[in-house]
Design a protein around this motif. Structure first.
Motif, PDB file in Angstrom:
ATOM      1  N   TYR A   1      61.093  52.381 -30.908  1.00 56.31           N
ATOM      2  CA  TYR A   1      62.089  52.885 -30.351  1.00 56.31           C
ATOM      3  C   TYR A   1      62.545  52.551 -29.087  1.00 56.31           C
ATOM      4  CZ  TYR A   1      61.093  57.022 -33.480  1.00 56.31           C
ATOM      5  OH  TYR A   1      61.090  57.831 -34.523  1.00 56.31           O
TER       6      TYR A   1
ATOM      7  N   GLN B   1      67.265  61.350 -36.967  1.00 57.49           N
ATOM      8  CA  GLN B   1      65.818  61.273 -36.560  1.00 57.49           C
ATOM      9  C   GLN B   1      64.974  61.818 -37.736  1.00 57.49           C
ATOM     10  OE1 GLN B   1      63.826  59.750 -34.250  1.00 57.49           O
ATOM     11  NE2 GLN B   1      62.123  60.674 -35.644  1.00 57.49           N
TER      12      GLN B   1
ATOM     13  N   HIS C   1      58.539  63.342 -29.150  1.00 54.39           N
ATOM     14  CA  HIS C   1      59.919  62.735 -29.774  1.00 54.39           C
ATOM     15  C   HIS C   1      60.706  63.674 -30.302  1.00 54.39           C
ATOM     16  CE1 HIS C   1      62.254  58.994 -29.950  1.00 54.39           C
ATOM     17  NE2 HIS C   1      62.590  59.289 -31.175  1.00 54.39           N
TER      18      HIS C   1
END
Length: 285
Positions: free
Chosen positions: A143, A125, A172
């Protein structure tokens, strides 16, 4: 809080992928012949889930996908030939009958299949989060959460609940932190209830009870079903795994490391842009 994973952990996870609840990290190599999770079994599971009409997570498999999954064929080069500077089967695979997640509408689509429970996704990430900020205006980044079953599916629903309530972007990376760095959520270590997940998301300005209810709403269920079906269709001929990047639904990015995946993605984006304009694709190093 900024996210920093220990260097040793980043190195260990650089070429790993999550393939399911009981197999959080496995080698992310070309998987056309890997039968750990066959596409036939994947579609059988989807059909069984759909048959259970009282299951809020049920999804009806697309007959075209099921038919394609019955007799997979190895990925082949396109009629235009391989992508300049990239090696088919090493840098990328072609997706059988691959489709974009959303209509392109003049955009080049980048999809990351992920799940918050996946340790490899957590390590990836910071890289992909910074990379997507550099993408030009003609590229759309999306996503798409992967449903592997169990608690993984709750986090698919949580992602779409946060999206429908307008807090997906700011939440997120914090969800990854809560699971993999802070231990505020159990993730792969146990079962988080809808109420526990909702209580975590409430810090971003939503009502916890409303969030928990939204996780099973009609709108979120529709998004869940679409993501689950997309993952099944895009995984034909390969072991379903996360994190996985798709370009325009046609190319599954492989690469030799986490950083190399982004190099390959950049090259595929440039190739698709050149194809759309009729220009020659630039050579990649």
């Amino acid at each position: 809080m900024k996210r920093y994973l220990p260097f040793a952990l980043l190195a260990a996870l650089a070429l790993t992928a999550c393939t399911g609840k009981d197999d959080a990290a496995s080698t992310d190599a070309p998987a056309a012949t890997d039968t750990a999770v066959s596409e036939e079994q994947l579609m059988k599971d989807a059909a069984a889930a759909a048959a259970a009409g009282n299951d809020p997570n049920a999804v009806v498999a697309d007959p075209a996908v099921a038919e394609a999954g019955a007799a997979p064929t190895p990925p082949l080069a396109t009629a235009d030939g391989p992508v300049p500077g990239l090696k088919l089967g090493v840098d990328y695979q072609l997706v059988q009958n691959g489709q974009p997640f959303e209509p392109l509408n003049g955009k080049i689509e980048v999809v990351e299949m992920f799940n918050f429970v996946c340790p490899a996704c957590a390590s990836f990430q910071p890289l992909i989060g910074n990379w997507k900020k550099t993408l030009p205006a003609d590229v759309r980044f999306t996503y798409v959460p992967a449903a592997f079953g169990g608690n993984w599916d709750q986090y698919v629903r949580a992602f779409y609940a946060s999206q429908t309530m307008g807090i997906a972007e700011k939440a997120h990376e914090k969800v990854y932190d809560a699971i993999h760095l802070e231990g505020k959520l159990k993730g792969e270590r146990g079962e988080d209830s809808d109420a526990e997940i909702a209580a975590f998301y409430s810090q971003f300005g939503v009502d916890a009870k409303a969030f928990a209810g939204n996780m099973k709403s009609f709108a979120v269920t529709g998004k869940y079903n679409k993501a689950k079906q997309y993952f099944a269709a895009q995984s034909i001929g390969a072991t379903p795994s996360t994190p996985t990047i798709f370009i325009n639904g046609k190319y599954r990015v492989l690469g030799r490391s986490a950083e190399d995946r982004l190099r390959v993605a950049d090259a595929l984006i440039a190739f698709e842009r050149a194809q759309a304009s009729g220009a020659a694709a630039p050579a990649t190093p």
